[in-house]
Design a protein around this motif. Structure first.
Motif, mmCIF file in Angstrom:
data_model
loop_
_atom_site.group_PDB
_atom_site.id
_atom_site.type_symbol
_atom_site.label_atom_id
_atom_site.label_comp_id
_atom_site.label_asym_id
_atom_site.label_seq_id
_atom_site.Cartn_x
_atom_site.Cartn_y
_atom_site.Cartn_z
ATOM 1 N N ALA A 1 0.848 -1.205 0.000
ATOM 2 C CA ALA A 1 0.000 0.000 0.000
ATOM 3 C C ALA A 1 0.883 1.255 0.000
ATOM 4 O O ALA A 1 2.096 1.175 -0.210
ATOM 5 C CB ALA A 1 -0.935 -0.050 1.209
ATOM 6 N N ASP A 2 0.273 2.431 0.241
ATOM 7 C CA ASP A 2 1.049 3.683 0.222
ATOM 8 C C ASP A 2 2.112 3.676 1.322
ATOM 9 O O ASP A 2 1.836 3.272 2.455
ATOM 10 C CB ASP A 2 0.123 4.878 0.461
ATOM 11 N N THR A 3 3.293 4.151 0.981
ATOM 12 C CA THR A 3 4.392 4.159 1.955
ATOM 13 C C THR A 3 5.035 5.537 2.043
ATOM 14 O O THR A 3 4.893 6.346 1.126
ATOM 15 C CB THR A 3 5.508 3.163 1.555
ATOM 16 N N ILE A 4 5.760 5.752 3.156
ATOM 17 C CA ILE A 4 6.728 6.847 3.170
ATOM 18 C C ILE A 4 8.111 6.216 3.250
ATOM 19 O O ILE A 4 8.293 5.130 3.799
ATOM 20 C CB ILE A 4 6.499 7.864 4.311
ATOM 21 N N LYS A 5 9.088 6.936 2.694
ATOM 22 C CA LYS A 5 10.420 6.361 2.488
ATOM 23 C C LYS A 5 11.487 7.208 3.185
ATOM 24 O O LYS A 5 11.291 8.401 3.385
ATOM 25 C CB LYS A 5 10.760 6.334 0.995
ATOM 26 N N GLN A 6 12.587 6.549 3.494
ATOM 27 C CA GLN A 6 13.748 7.260 4.049
ATOM 28 C C GLN A 6 14.999 6.645 3.447
ATOM 29 O O GLN A 6 15.186 5.424 3.514
ATOM 30 C CB GLN A 6 13.767 7.122 5.578
ATOM 31 N N SER A 7 15.844 7.484 2.853
ATOM 32 C CA SER A 7 17.106 6.979 2.314
ATOM 33 C C SER A 7 18.237 7.286 3.275
ATOM 34 O O SER A 7 18.174 8.238 4.045
ATOM 35 C CB SER A 7 17.395 7.626 0.957
ATOM 36 N N TYR A 8 19.256 6.457 3.244
ATOM 37 C CA TYR A 8 20.397 6.685 4.134
ATOM 38 C C TYR A 8 21.674 6.204 3.468
ATOM 39 O O TYR A 8 21.648 5.310 2.622
ATOM 40 C CB TYR A 8 20.198 6.008 5.492
ATOM 41 N N GLY A 9 22.802 6.819 3.884
ATOM 42 C CA GLY A 9 24.087 6.474 3.295
ATOM 43 C C GLY A 9 24.659 5.222 3.919
ATOM 44 O O GLY A 9 24.528 5.001 5.115
ATOM 45 N N LYS A 10 25.254 4.391 3.096
ATOM 46 C CA LYS A 10 25.964 3.211 3.598
ATOM 47 C C LYS A 10 27.427 3.376 3.237
ATOM 48 O O LYS A 10 27.815 4.386 2.651
ATOM 49 C CB LYS A 10 25.374 1.941 2.962
ATOM 50 N N GLU A 11 28.217 2.374 3.594
ATOM 51 C CA GLU A 11 29.646 2.479 3.306
ATOM 52 C C GLU A 11 29.859 2.726 1.808
ATOM 53 O O GLU A 11 30.659 3.560 1.402
ATOM 54 C CB GLU A 11 30.353 1.196 3.752
ATOM 55 N N TYR A 12 29.096 1.960 0.996
ATOM 56 C CA TYR A 12 29.133 2.176 -0.449
ATOM 57 C C TYR A 12 27.713 2.406 -0.927
ATOM 58 O O TYR A 12 26.862 1.525 -0.789
ATOM 59 C CB TYR A 12 29.723 0.962 -1.175
ATOM 60 N N GLY A 13 27.417 3.596 -1.441
ATOM 61 C CA GLY A 13 26.107 3.883 -2.002
ATOM 62 C C GLY A 13 25.066 4.199 -0.937
ATOM 63 O O GLY A 13 25.390 4.527 0.204
ATOM 64 N N THR A 14 23.799 4.135 -1.330
ATOM 65 C CA THR A 14 22.709 4.456 -0.397
ATOM 66 C C THR A 14 21.691 3.325 -0.383
ATOM 67 O O THR A 14 21.681 2.470 -1.266
ATOM 68 C CB THR A 14 21.964 5.744 -0.813
ATOM 69 N N ASP A 15 20.839 3.351 0.649
ATOM 70 C CA ASP A 15 19.760 2.372 0.760
ATOM 71 C C ASP A 15 18.500 3.129 1.155
ATOM 72 O O ASP A 15 18.570 4.276 1.609
ATOM 73 C CB ASP A 15 20.107 1.320 1.817
ATOM 74 N N THR A 16 17.358 2.468 1.002
ATOM 75 C CA THR A 16 16.075 3.101 1.344
ATOM 76 C C THR A 16 15.238 2.102 2.127
ATOM 77 O O THR A 16 15.306 0.900 1.882
ATOM 78 C CB THR A 16 15.322 3.504 0.049
ATOM 79 N N ILE A 17 14.454 2.620 3.096
ATOM 80 C CA ILE A 17 13.492 1.787 3.818
ATOM 81 C C ILE A 17 12.122 2.459 3.761
ATOM 82 O O ILE A 17 12.031 3.675 3.543
ATOM 83 C CB ILE A 17 13.909 1.531 5.282
ATOM 84 N N GLU A 18 11.089 1.671 3.981
ATOM 85 C CA GLU A 18 9.722 2.178 3.851
ATOM 86 C C GLU A 18 8.837 1.679 4.995
ATOM 87 O O GLU A 18 9.070 0.587 5.537
ATOM 88 C CB GLU A 18 9.072 1.655 2.565
ATOM 89 N N ILE A 19 7.795 2.452 5.287
ATOM 90 C CA ILE A 19 6.726 2.044 6.217
ATOM 91 C C ILE A 19 5.392 2.470 5.592
ATOM 92 O O ILE A 19 5.319 3.518 4.935
ATOM 93 C CB ILE A 19 6.886 2.720 7.601
ATOM 94 N N HIS A 20 4.364 1.682 5.779
ATOM 95 C CA HIS A 20 3.032 2.083 5.308
ATOM 96 C C HIS A 20 2.612 3.403 5.956
ATOM 97 O O HIS A 20 2.835 3.613 7.153
ATOM 98 C CB HIS A 20 1.993 1.010 5.668
#
Ligand code: AMP
Length: 178
Positions: A88-107
């Motif tokens: 369903a609809d989510t909000i997202k948050q990106s964050y820096g990792k050692e190499y590149g970035t990642d994103t997580i989501e919650i409804h």
């Protein structure tokens, strides 16, 4: 808490997933019935008077004790997932990792401003993924937020606790220094 029981049952896998990483394999804690009870009872004791209404588990190892603890506390359970997994609809948050970035989501309907939230994951290393989950949860303006890990890794150059200290109260069951 029986720390020795947990330490004796935690598997260390050297050089996984890449050389020089000492991987703390919590699957050997999860498969042991006594360890499960020990961890859950300790976490229940830590949080039962905090009025927790939602436990947020970070994919995927944070789902295991997160959901079990939510049941013990009489709270709901919310999945914080990798991109594209929640339907369903989510909000997202990106964050820096050692190499590149990642994103997580919650409804978007997972948490409300009435909630008292506990965010759980298996292990604290740099704190990057937990900080992203914390920032995501703050977008819902919950009444209060707490953070919990099974393991806090303290090594040269790892400053996870310092990174998260200004966020909210943090508890960890085991501290491993290497
Ligand atoms: P971090 O965002 O750097 O705090 O990393 C924490 C996340 O990465 C957790 O979800 C852990 O499951 C995983 N992780 C990082 N380092 C290790 C390690 N040495 N052993 C097991 N899991 C790890």
């Amino acid at each position: 808490m029986n720390t020795n029981l947990l330490l004796a049952n935690l598997r260390n896998v050297p050089d996984f997933p890449i050389p020089s990483i000492q991987f703390k394999d919590v699957s050997t804690l999860y498969k042991n019935a006594n360890c499960m009870q020990e961890m859950l009872t300790e976490m229940e004791n830590l949080y039962r008077d905090k009025g927790i209404t939602k436990v947020v588990g970070i994919e995927s190892r944070g789902f295991v004790l997160g959901a079990a603890l939510a049941a013990r506390l009489g709270a709901g359970f919310v999945m914080c997932r990798k991109p594209g997994k929640l339907p369903a609809d989510t909000i997202k948050q990106s964050y820096g990792k050692e190499y590149g970035t990642d994103t997580i989501e919650i409804h978007t309907d997972a948490i409300t401003p009435d909630d008292v939230v506990l965010i759980h994951d298996d292990l604290l290393a740099t704190g990057g993924s937990m900080k992203a989950a914390y920032d995501l949860v703050q977008q819902f303006y919950p009444k209060e937020t707490y953070i919990n890990f099974i393991i806090e890794l303290r090594m040269e150059g790892l400053k996870g606790r310092e990174f998260l200290n200004d966020c909210c109260p943090i508890s960890t069951l085991l501290t491993i220094k290497e």
